[in-house]
Design a protein around this motif. Structure first.
Motif, PDB file in Angstrom:
ATOM      1  N   LEU A 187       0.812  -1.218   0.000  1.00 44.31           N
ATOM      2  CA  LEU A 187       0.000   0.000   0.000  1.00 44.31           C
ATOM      3  C   LEU A 187       0.846   1.269   0.000  1.00 44.31           C
ATOM      4  O   LEU A 187       0.457   2.266  -0.615  1.00 44.31           O
ATOM      5  N   GLY A 224      -4.864  -3.661  -3.811  1.00 43.86           N
ATOM      6  CA  GLY A 224      -5.075  -5.098  -3.663  1.00 43.86           C
ATOM      7  C   GLY A 224      -5.144  -5.851  -4.962  1.00 43.86           C
ATOM      8  O   GLY A 224      -4.892  -7.056  -4.997  1.00 43.86           O
ATOM      9  N   GLU A 237     -10.713  -8.643   1.715  1.00 42.44           N
ATOM     10  CA  GLU A 237      -9.722  -8.260   2.709  1.00 42.44           C
ATOM     11  C   GLU A 237      -9.924  -6.810   3.137  1.00 42.44           C
ATOM     12  O   GLU A 237      -9.814  -5.887   2.332  1.00 42.44           O
ATOM     13  N   LYS A 238     -10.202  -6.626   4.432  1.00 44.46           N
ATOM     14  CA  LYS A 238     -10.531  -5.310   4.976  1.00 44.46           C
ATOM     15  C   LYS A 238      -9.417  -4.295   4.742  1.00 44.46           C
ATOM     16  O   LYS A 238      -9.679  -3.110   4.485  1.00 44.46           O
ATOM     17  N   LYS A 239      -8.176  -4.749   4.807  1.00 42.04           N
ATOM     18  CA  LYS A 239      -7.032  -3.858   4.603  1.00 42.04           C
ATOM     19  C   LYS A 239      -7.155  -3.111   3.279  1.00 42.04           C
ATOM     20  O   LYS A 239      -6.934  -1.892   3.214  1.00 42.04           O
ATOM     21  N   TYR A 240      -7.517  -3.829   2.233  1.00 43.62           N
ATOM     22  CA  TYR A 240      -7.592  -3.207   0.910  1.00 43.62           C
ATOM     23  C   TYR A 240      -8.930  -2.512   0.687  1.00 43.62           C
ATOM     24  O   TYR A 240      -8.998  -1.519  -0.042  1.00 43.62           O
ATOM     25  N   ASP A 242     -10.472  -0.844   3.067  1.00 40.64           N
ATOM     26  CA  ASP A 242     -10.251   0.446   3.717  1.00 40.64           C
ATOM     27  C   ASP A 242      -9.371   1.348   2.854  1.00 40.64           C
ATOM     28  O   ASP A 242      -9.603   2.565   2.771  1.00 40.64           O
ATOM     29  N   ALA A 243      -8.375   0.760   2.198  1.00 45.30           N
ATOM     30  CA  ALA A 243      -7.491   1.557   1.335  1.00 45.30           C
ATOM     31  C   ALA A 243      -8.265   2.131   0.150  1.00 45.30           C
ATOM     32  O   ALA A 243      -8.015   3.263  -0.276  1.00 45.30           O
TER      33      ALA A 243
END
Length: 458
Positions: A187, A224, A237-240, A242-243
Motif C-alpha cells: 500500500l 489489492g 480483505e478489509k485492509k484493501y 479500507d485503502a
C-alpha cells in the motif's frame, strides 16, 4: 490431489468428468471451490498451469470452448477459487477438468466445497422504487461524447487533437498491471504511484479547461488488485477495502470544486464471482458516501459487476443517493470485438453469425436491454464508459455505428476505448492482425467517431 514430479511436466495431468449442460444453456453459471498448491512451476505459456476448467462444444458452430479459472501457481494455502461460464444456447458435450497442465508440483481440491449457481440474482435487488434525481444544472448540460485516455500523461498536442475532433469528454484512467494477478499489494508503494498519477491528472485538468473538455477520474487499478481472474482482493480483505475508501477521500479532497472534473468513476470493471464481505456493490456504496462527505456536488459513477457487462444490470440495485450515474461497457460479443488478440483463428465479420447467433444492430439492442430497463425503472443516467472493436475486426465501423445509434437513441453519454493507448484499439491505426498494424491518416472507424462528435456543442 494431483502430484507431478519435476521432469514429468509434459502433458495434461487432471481429473475429468462429463456432465449435461442442457439445463445451463444461455445461463451465466459460477463454480465455487477451494484449492491449494505446492511448488507448482511456472507454465511455459500463460494458458497452462493450475487448472479448474470447463469445456464444452457449441453445437451450432462446432466450436470447442475452454473457460478457465486462471488459478495461481507457486505455493498457495487453502483459498477460494471461482470460474464464471456463460453457456451458449448450443452448449453440448461438457466436461469439468481439474489438475495441472505442462507444469510440475502439487494441487489439491476440496470436493466438498464444490458449488455451482449464481452469486447474485435479480430477486435480491433492493431500492426497487428509487428514482434518481440530478441537479438542475446537470440535467441541462450538453451531451458528452468522448474518448478513453492513454494510461500515462496527456500532452497539449493530444488535447488539441481531441478538440479538433470536437471531443468534449475524456475518461482519465488510473491504471497499471492490467489483468495481472497479485499486484497492488504494497500500500505504501501503491499510494506513491497513485499520488504521481493524480499529479498528472491535475496537470491535465488545466489543459482540459483550456480546450473545453470535461474529465472523468477513473480508478482502473484498485488497491489489492486481483487475487484471481474472477475476483478483486479488496472484496474479501478489509485492509484493501479500507485503502479503497481512503483513495477516494484523497481524490475528492484534491479535486473538489475543479471545474474540469465531470465525475468520479469509483471502480473500473468490478469483478466478483464469489460471496464476499465487501461486495462490489456495497464497497462502491461506501466509497460514494465517503466522497459525498467531502464533495457533495461532483457526479459519482457506479459500475455493474462482471466487468461492467450489460447483463449484470439485471441484478444491479441503484444506490439510495442522487446525482449517481450508472456505467456500462459494451464489448459484446467478445469473440468479435477482441478477436485474435490472444488466440489465433480466421477473421470474424460483423454483422454475421457469431457464437452461433446472428449479431446485428437488433442483437446489440437486445444485449443492452437490461441497461435500458434499469434506466427507465430508476430515472438513471447511463454512461457507456468503454466500447470498441479491435482495428482488424471486419465490419468494425458498422459495429461502432450501430452501438452509437442505440446510445444516442437512449440518451446515453459515451466514450470510445481508447485514444493512443494501444494500437489495436486506435482509430489512427489499421491492419489485418496483431502482427500487421500501422498508422493511418484516416480510418473508417475514425470517420464514424468524427461524425458522432460533430453532435457535440462547439
Amino acid at each position: 490431489m494431483i502430484d507431478v514430479p519435476q521432469g514429468k511436466e509434459k502433458g495434461s495431468h487432471w481429473f475429468r468428468a462429463a456432465f449435461d449442460p442442457a439445463p445451463l444453456r444461455g445461463k451465466n453459471v459460477t463454480f465455487l471451490f477451494r484449492y491449494r498448491t505446492q511448488n507448482v512451476s511456472t507454465p511455459p505459456k500463460k494458458y497452462y498451469g493450475s487448472k479448474f476448467m470447463v469445456s464444452y462444444r457449441d453445437a451450432s458452430s462446432g466450436e470447442k470452448l475452454w473457460p478457465d479459472a486462471g488459478l495461481q501457481e507457486g505455493n498457495v494455502s487453502w483459498c477460494d477459487g471461482a470460474l464464471q461460464v456463460t453457456f451458449r444456447p448450443g452448449a453440448a458435450d461438457a466436461e469439468v477438468m481439474l489438475g495441472l497442465q505442462e507444469v510440475s508440483g502439487r494441487i489439491e481440491f476440496e470436493f466438498d466445497s464444490l458449488r455451482s449457481g449464481s452469486v447474485f440474482s435479480p430477486a435480491a435487488r433492493i431500492n426497487l422504487d428509487y428514482k434518481v434525481k440530478y441537479p438542475q444544472k446537470s440535467e441541462k448540460h450538453s451531451r458528452l461524447r468522448g474518448m478513453m485516455s492513454p494510461a500515462g500523461p496527456m500532452t497539449e498536442e493530444m488535447f488539441r487533437t481531441l478538440k479538433q475532433w470536437n471531443v468534449n469528454l475524456v475518461r482519465m484512467q488510473i491504471m497499471r498491471n492490467w489483468n495481472k494477478l497479485n499486484t497492488e499489494l504494497d500500500l505504501d508503494e501503491y499510494y506513491r504511484w497513485l499520488d504521481k498519477r493524480l499529479d498528472e491528472i491535475e496537470n491535465a485538468t488545466r489543459l482540459a479547461e483550456k480546450y473545453g473538455i470535461r474529465l472523468i477520474i477513473d480508478l482502473h487499478s484498485p488497491p489489492g488488485g486481483k487475487s484471481s481472474l474472477n475476483h478483486m482482493r479488496m472484496f474479501c480483505e478489509k485492509k484493501y477495502a479500507d485503502a479503497f475508501l481512503d483513495c477516494w477521500r484523497r481524490i475528492a479532497a484534491r479535486f473538489k470544486g475543479n471545474p474540469a472534473i465531470y465525475a468520479y468513476n469509483l471502480l473500473n470493471e468490478p469483478v466478483q464471482a464469489v460471496p464476499a464481505p465487501y461486495d462490489y456493490w456495497n464497497l462502491q456504496r461506501m466509497a460514494a458516501a465517503a466522497v459525498r462527505e467531502i464533495d457533495p456536488d461532483t457526479a459519482i459513477m457506479i459500475e455493474s459487476n462482471e466487468a461492467s457487462r450489460p447483463r449484470a444490470f439485471a441484478y444491479l440495485s441503484p444506490l439510495r443517493m442522487d446525482n449517481i450515474i450508472y456505467q456500462v461497457h459494451m464489448y459484446m460479443p467478445l469473440t468479435y470485438t477482441h478477436q485474435r488478440i490472444r488466440t489465433a483463428g480466421p477473421p470474424i465479420g460483423y454483422p454475421g453469425m457469431i457464437d452461433g447467433e446472428m449479431w446485428n444492430k437488433e442483437k446489440i439492442r437486445e444485449t443492452l436491454q437490461p441497461v435500458r430497463d434499469f434506466q427507465l425503472r430508476h430515472n438513471a443516467r447511463i454512461y457507456v464508459g468503454e466500447f470498441s472493436a479491435v482495428a482488424w475486426a471486419p465490419g468494425a465501423d458498422r459495429y461502432l455505428q450501430d452501438c452509437i445509434d442505440i446510445f444516442e437513441e437512449y440518451g446515453w453519454e459515451w466514450s470510445y476505448h481508447a485514444f493512443r493507448e494501444w494500437n489495436g484499439w486506435s482509430v489512427e491505426h489499421e491492419g489485418t492482425g496483431p502482427d500487421n498494424i500501422r498508422p493511418a491518416k484516416n480510418t473508417r472507424r475514425r470517420e464514424v467517431l468524427l461524425k458522432a462528435f460533430r453532435k457535440n456543442n462547439k
